[in-house]
Design a protein around this motif. Sequence first.
Motif, PDB file in Angstrom:
ATOM      1  N   GLU A 105      80.087  43.625  63.394  1.00 19.51           N
ATOM      2  CA  GLU A 105      80.133  44.186  64.742  1.00 19.51           C
ATOM      3  C   GLU A 105      79.811  43.077  65.739  1.00 19.51           C
ATOM      4  N   VAL A 113      78.877  46.679  73.068  1.00 14.81           N
ATOM      5  CA  VAL A 113      79.723  46.531  71.896  1.00 14.81           C
ATOM      6  C   VAL A 113      81.101  46.015  72.318  1.00 14.81           C
ATOM      7  N   ARG A 116      84.900  44.752  66.395  1.00 14.47           N
ATOM      8  CA  ARG A 116      84.608  44.240  65.058  1.00 14.47           C
ATOM      9  C   ARG A 116      85.574  43.116  64.705  1.00 14.47           C
ATOM     10  N   ARG A 157      76.013  41.785  62.252  1.00 12.26           N
ATOM     11  CA  ARG A 157      76.258  41.709  63.690  1.00 12.26           C
ATOM     12  C   ARG A 157      76.430  40.260  64.130  1.00 12.26           C
TER      13      ARG A 157
END
Length: 233
Positions: A105, A113, A116, A157
């Motif tokens: 991510e 965000v 991905r 992440r």
Amino acid sequence: MQLVVGRIGRAHGIRGEVTVEVRTDEPELRLGPGAVLATDPASAGPLTIESGRVHSGRLLLRFTGVGDRTAAEALRNILLIAEVDPEETPEDPEEFYDHQLMDLEVVTTDGTVVGRISEISHLPSQDLFIVERPDGSEVMIPFVSEIVTEIDLDEQRAVVDPPRGLIDTDEAEIASAREAVHEAAHEAGQGPEAEPGQDSGAGTAQDAAHGSEQASAQDSEQGSGRGSERGDA
């Protein structure tokens, strides 16, 4: 986990040597004497490396049982595949195998965000993350320390601090238009100063990323054994 670590090229000489297009950052480990490699197509392997050497900047390998030019030519364009432990990591803490980075991510430093990682493109100048956004669109992010500030494999992440216009294309268009006005004024001898808080270089990262997309190559279905190293911009 199977990763492609090389592709066999043309025969070299008459004793069974072949040139190899290296697709791993660890050729000494993956393509050393004694290594047993699967192949694509599978019917060509497995192949055991008998010896290897570098000649004029190219890796030359000889495989057990391949003793002449005719046998070597028959291996042309075959992919070499190594079995890699999914838990294995490179020695350099700033380097990662592609499979470790896939599907991480991507978030900005403030927690927003981005999407991905769906693909990693290895270019001569740098590596690029191809990030799929929630709306299905894609954005390219250079894998350099000034932009990718953290890779946290435990949290799955990647933290990025993108320059204006890299992710938000609307900002890039506005910044590019402003630059054009400033450049025209400068050529006319007015020499305006940049507005307070404005970065005169905005939009260049987006342009560079899009320009690099044309140079990206397709990875095989097994994945690439090549590592991705965070560089300096």
